[in-house]
Design an enzyme around this catalytic site. Structure first.
Site, mmCIF file in Angstrom:
data_model
loop_
_atom_site.group_PDB
_atom_site.id
_atom_site.type_symbol
_atom_site.label_atom_id
_atom_site.label_comp_id
_atom_site.label_asym_id
_atom_site.label_seq_id
_atom_site.Cartn_x
_atom_site.Cartn_y
_atom_site.Cartn_z
ATOM 1 N N CYS A 113 44.336 44.346 59.328
ATOM 2 C CA CYS A 113 45.775 44.465 59.557
ATOM 3 C C CYS A 113 46.506 45.046 58.341
ATOM 4 O O CYS A 113 46.113 44.805 57.200
ATOM 5 C CB CYS A 113 46.386 43.103 59.840
ATOM 6 S SG CYS A 113 45.611 42.271 61.215
ATOM 7 N N ARG B 59 42.768 51.384 56.973
ATOM 8 C CA ARG B 59 42.231 50.022 56.984
ATOM 9 C C ARG B 59 41.593 49.677 58.331
ATOM 10 O O ARG B 59 40.860 48.700 58.438
ATOM 11 C CB ARG B 59 43.364 49.013 56.707
ATOM 12 C CG ARG B 59 43.977 49.190 55.332
ATOM 13 C CD ARG B 59 45.278 48.423 55.227
ATOM 14 N NE ARG B 59 45.101 46.991 55.174
ATOM 15 C CZ ARG B 59 44.925 46.287 54.079
ATOM 16 N NH1 ARG B 59 44.883 46.904 52.921
ATOM 17 N NH2 ARG B 59 44.785 44.981 54.119
ATOM 18 N N TRP C 160 44.455 44.539 63.714
ATOM 19 C CA TRP C 160 43.017 44.626 63.971
ATOM 20 C C TRP C 160 42.663 43.299 64.631
ATOM 21 O O TRP C 160 42.724 42.247 64.001
ATOM 22 C CB TRP C 160 42.277 44.802 62.645
ATOM 23 C CG TRP C 160 40.845 45.169 62.757
ATOM 24 C CD1 TRP C 160 40.332 46.384 63.084
ATOM 25 C CD2 TRP C 160 39.724 44.321 62.484
ATOM 26 N NE1 TRP C 160 38.959 46.331 63.040
ATOM 27 C CE2 TRP C 160 38.564 45.096 62.683
ATOM 28 C CE3 TRP C 160 39.582 42.992 62.097
ATOM 29 C CZ2 TRP C 160 37.288 44.579 62.507
ATOM 30 C CZ3 TRP C 160 38.312 42.480 61.932
ATOM 31 C CH2 TRP C 160 37.189 43.268 62.134
ATOM 32 N N ASN D 248 49.083 39.065 58.422
ATOM 33 C CA ASN D 248 47.690 39.459 58.198
ATOM 34 C C ASN D 248 46.976 38.194 57.747
ATOM 35 O O ASN D 248 47.453 37.484 56.877
ATOM 36 C CB ASN D 248 47.664 40.542 57.099
ATOM 37 C CG ASN D 248 46.252 40.963 56.733
ATOM 38 O OD1 ASN D 248 45.293 40.556 57.384
ATOM 39 N ND2 ASN D 248 46.137 41.772 55.704
ATOM 40 N N GLY D 249 45.828 37.891 58.364
ATOM 41 C CA GLY D 249 45.097 36.675 57.998
ATOM 42 C C GLY D 249 44.777 35.880 59.244
ATOM 43 O O GLY D 249 44.874 36.399 60.364
ATOM 44 N N GLU E 6 21.424 51.647 52.021
ATOM 45 C CA GLU E 6 22.782 52.195 52.021
ATOM 46 C C GLU E 6 22.860 53.454 52.893
ATOM 47 O O GLU E 6 23.833 53.647 53.627
ATOM 48 C CB GLU E 6 23.201 52.470 50.561
ATOM 49 C CG GLU E 6 24.529 53.152 50.358
ATOM 50 C CD GLU E 6 25.729 52.391 50.916
ATOM 51 O OE1 GLU E 6 25.596 51.238 51.343
ATOM 52 O OE2 GLU E 6 26.822 52.988 50.963
ATOM 53 N N LYS F 84 25.341 53.847 56.104
ATOM 54 C CA LYS F 84 26.313 54.957 56.248
ATOM 55 C C LYS F 84 26.163 55.617 57.614
ATOM 56 O O LYS F 84 27.138 55.879 58.290
ATOM 57 C CB LYS F 84 26.112 56.030 55.165
ATOM 58 C CG LYS F 84 26.543 55.711 53.777
ATOM 59 C CD LYS F 84 28.027 55.627 53.562
ATOM 60 C CE LYS F 84 28.541 54.262 53.862
ATOM 61 N NZ LYS F 84 28.527 53.267 52.856
ATOM 62 N N GLU G 93 27.405 53.335 60.505
ATOM 63 C CA GLU G 93 28.856 53.121 60.525
ATOM 64 C C GLU G 93 29.621 54.252 61.169
ATOM 65 O O GLU G 93 30.554 54.015 61.923
ATOM 66 C CB GLU G 93 29.381 53.025 59.082
ATOM 67 C CG GLU G 93 29.122 51.750 58.392
ATOM 68 C CD GLU G 93 29.875 51.717 57.075
ATOM 69 O OE1 GLU G 93 29.487 52.437 56.145
ATOM 70 O OE2 GLU G 93 30.854 50.959 56.982
ATOM 71 N N HIS H 276 4.085 46.758 58.040
ATOM 72 C CA HIS H 276 4.109 45.398 58.590
ATOM 73 C C HIS H 276 4.973 45.305 59.854
ATOM 74 O O HIS H 276 5.359 44.207 60.244
ATOM 75 C CB HIS H 276 4.606 44.415 57.527
ATOM 76 C CG HIS H 276 3.721 44.382 56.320
ATOM 77 N ND1 HIS H 276 2.474 43.789 56.331
ATOM 78 C CD2 HIS H 276 3.881 44.911 55.083
ATOM 79 C CE1 HIS H 276 1.908 43.946 55.136
ATOM 80 N NE2 HIS H 276 2.745 44.623 54.366
ATOM 81 N N LYS I 246 38.639 48.767 56.772
ATOM 82 C CA LYS I 246 38.359 49.118 55.381
ATOM 83 C C LYS I 246 38.275 47.882 54.515
ATOM 84 O O LYS I 246 37.429 47.770 53.654
ATOM 85 C CB LYS I 246 39.440 50.067 54.849
ATOM 86 C CG LYS I 246 39.214 50.514 53.404
ATOM 87 C CD LYS I 246 37.952 51.335 53.281
ATOM 88 C CE LYS I 246 37.623 51.707 51.861
ATOM 89 N NZ LYS I 246 36.226 52.167 51.729
HETATM 90 O O1 M6R Z 1 35.757 45.923 49.719
HETATM 91 P P1 M6R Z 1 34.356 45.385 49.674
HETATM 92 O O2 M6R Z 1 33.473 46.175 48.768
HETATM 93 O O3 M6R Z 1 34.291 43.928 49.373
HETATM 94 O O4 M6R Z 1 33.815 45.600 51.152
HETATM 95 C C1 M6R Z 1 32.543 45.151 51.527
HETATM 96 C C2 M6R Z 1 32.128 45.744 52.844
HETATM 97 O O5 M6R Z 1 33.028 45.380 53.856
HETATM 98 C C3 M6R Z 1 32.060 47.279 52.775
HETATM 99 O O6 M6R Z 1 31.215 47.719 51.765
HETATM 100 C C4 M6R Z 1 31.576 47.860 54.120
HETATM 101 O O7 M6R Z 1 30.251 47.527 54.347
HETATM 102 C C5 M6R Z 1 31.809 49.365 54.118
HETATM 103 N N1 M6R Z 1 32.376 49.779 55.353
HETATM 104 C C6 M6R Z 1 30.573 50.134 53.872
HETATM 105 O O8 M6R Z 1 30.739 51.504 53.984
#
Ligand code: M6R
Length: 615
Positions: free
Chosen positions: A2, A27, A76, A102-103, A488, A492, A495, A511, A610
């Protein structure tokens, strides 16, 4: 997650609110809304849409959007589906109050039942509507002023909130409050701005206040900012100057923020190391390490806590610290750590890594670690964020605002800080030979140039990526320092392209995952020239024998794996410990291009936020 925007002053609020919401779009959200106290009728008008902020602009032609005081929100969904009714702002039963939040209000069910018994009816499924009705009830039943009603309501609330509330019976005032959710107040000339972060504010003022947990701020037209706690004790807010400019949050000619951020990495790493790297003196200085060297040197172990990409950086941090400082390190998902039975206490150093500095799980894990007596070191990007304030000390990564939901430059910034942390501590502890330190420092110094070379692979990767848009699955393999890079790379791709991808330590493949390999399966192998190259070679051969389609990330001049692989991306050589800073770049580019070829929304992928400020 949010986003909140607010304005009070003498300008038209609506355009400021819409622009602010657009700046917070990164976000992630599913609906949006705005509330204004009309200049013409003195009434509170609320407009909401499911979907994009641009949908709100359609209201401009037919509604009363006048007003110099307003609040706005991107939602959100957590409680209740994404729809217009559940979107914020929520109106109170009296029709006087509008609130954005927000929260999560954890005890919203109990409060809702109480209010229902008093005759309150609810239109939405949200916890936020409970909050606005609670304030309304306090105000109307007790004949209280707005501030008192907000204070008393918040005393009954369990949970996290950043909120802004306006009241048509108090047309010159916005009340904001926060607990465990981000909120910034911008102070202009006889005007105030509100944002979930500074991006909606920065073009108007660089003077900001970050309210602390449990604080309430009263923003009144023509009056100075007033801050009180829940018991109405007046507080002295600390006004800070933002070091952020508008250019840093705009796309700068790139089609997407993600691509811009990938290409910014050489410069970001330079900024991250500025003033910290002293090659001639053979030292790297992270001041927080030096300031707390006794605590860190005598730590019986380090525990790294983080989520997502930051957790992957943590896995590399573990190898760096164990390798050079000889201190045992464990790496935990913050979301698991906070509810686990991990033994943690005095003598432990917890390193919390977070780009946004607002991730709810990481924040809660920090609080737990502090309660148990651990010393907590933060590695954050967002200056002044909740995590940077909640930790005992820490280092910023200084890579500038990251807008694309898929984290890129923050990852390389985090790894760079972790490398500097390990080297600073290793030097202080005497666990690194001078020649080794010198070699790594020299490599760090030239790394931005090597990153630029790695970025030259962009075009090749763009055309290669087109071939793989057919795939429904990908496997990523790496070993040692490059194993977290494989994780990673897979994250990527998942996502932003919605292709299922698994990252694995290459030798673990036999395995289980080896069963998945056939001529359809793309296998990305991070196979640069390092101490595990020969070992990786046999893993690559095992994939080849099963006709997997190998995309290999190799070092310049490689002649062995590049012969076996179907496609090869060559990178400059560096020392093994810094390999991830280069090897991650082609994987970021590949995920980006595959997603673009598939026509996906790269900067705001579905279902993702985000900054994940809820549990
Ligand atoms: O802001 P942060 O680094 O704490 O966020 C952690 C994860 O939410 C963040 O890295 C998320 O996995 C990303 N979308 C990865 O690209």
């Amino acid at each position: 997650m949010c986003g909140i925007v607010g304005y009070i002053g003498s300008r038209d609020a609506y355009p400021i609110l819409i622009k602010g919401l657009k700046r917070l779009e990164y976000r992630g959200y599913d609906s949006a809304g705005v509330a204004l106290i009309s200049e013409r009728s003195a009434h509170l008008n609320v407009y909401k849409v499911k979907g994009k902020v641009s949908g709100l602009e359609a209201y401009g032609e037919r509604e009363d959007l006048s007003g110099t005081i307003g609040i706005a929100h991107t939602r959100w969904a957590t409680h209740g589906e994404p729809c217009q009714v559940n979107a914020h702002p929520h109106l109170s039963a009296s029709g006087n109050l509008a609130l954005v939040h927000n929260g999560i209000i954890e005890n919203y069910n109990v409060l809702k039942e109480k209010l229902q018994k008093k005759g309150y009816l609810f239109k939405s499924d949200t916890d936020t509507e409970v909050l606005v009705q609670l304030i309304d009830y306090m105000k109307e039943s007790g004949k209280l002023d707005l501030l008192t009603a907000v204070r008393l309501a918040l005393k009954e609330v369990v949970g996290a909130y950043a909120l802004a509330v306006i009241d048509q019976t108090y047309p010159d005032e916005i009340i904001v409050a926060r607990k465990s959710s981000p909120l910034v107040i911008g102070i202009g000339e006889h005007e105030f701005f509100i944002g979930s972060d500074a991006s909606p504010i920065i073009e108007y003022t660089d003077q900001v206040v970050y309210p602390e947990d449990g604080e309430i701020a009263i923003l009144s037209k023509g009056k100075p900012l007033k801050v009180v706690d829940l018991s109405n004790v007046a507080l002295d807010p600390e006004v800070q100057t933002l070091e952020l400019n508008l250019g840093q949050i705009e796309k700068g000619g790139y089609p997407h923020f993600m691509l811009k951020e990938i290409f910014e990495q050489p410069e970001c790493i330079q900024d991250c190391m500025r003033g910290r790297l002293h090659v001639e003196e053979n030292e790297v200085i992270l001041s927080a390490i030096i300031d707390h060297k006794d605590k860190l040197m005598n730590a019986k172990r380090f525990i790294i806590i983080a989520c997502g990409t930051s957790w992957h950086a943590g896995l590399i941090g573990r190898q760096l610290i164990e390798h050079y400082c000889r201190i045992p390190v464990q790496v935990e998902y913050a979301s698991e750590f906070r509810y686990s039975h991990t033994v943690v206490g005095e003598g432990d150093v917890v390193i919390a890594i977070s780009q946004s500095g607002e991730t709810a799980d990481t924040l809660a894990a920090i609080e737990l670690a502090k309660e148990k007596g651990a010393f907590v070191y933060g590695i954050c990007n967002a200056i002044g964020s909740s995590i940077s304030r909640a930790t005992h000390t820490g280092s910023y990564i200084h890579v500038g605002p990251e807008i694309g939901v898929a984290s890129t430059k923050a990852f390389t910034g985090q790894v760079t800080v972790l490398a500097m942390l390990a080297l600073t501590l290793a030097k202080v502890k005497g666990t690194i030979a001078d020649e080794t330190l010198q070699e790594i420092l020299q490599e760090l110094q030239v790394l931005p140039e090597k990153m630029k070379k790695a970025l030259e692979t962009n075009e090749k990767i763009a055309s290669l990526s087109r071939i793989f848009t057919y795939a429904h699955n990908f496997i990523y393999l790496g070993r040692g320092y490059n194993y977290p890079v494989a994780l990673e790379g897979a994250l990527k791709l998942k996502e932003i392209s919605y292709i299922h991808a698994e990252g694995y330590p290459a030798a673990e493949m036999k395995h289980g995952p080896i069963a998945l390999i056939d001529m359809e399966m793309p296998v990305v192998v991070v196979a640069t020239h390092n101490s595990l190259y020969e070992k990786l070679l046999s893993n690559v051969q095992a994939v080849k024998a099963r006709q997997g389609r190998i995309i290999a990330i190799v070092s310049e001049g490689d002649e062995v794996i590049s012969e076996i692989a179907d496609y090869c991306i060559e990178l400059p050589r560096t020392v093994e410990a810094l390999d991830p800073l280069l090897t991650t770049i082609p994987l970021q580019l590949m995920a980006y291009h595959i997603a673009v070829w598939k026509g996906k929304n790269v900067d705001q992928p579905r279902n993702l936020a985000k900054s994940v400020t809820v549990e």
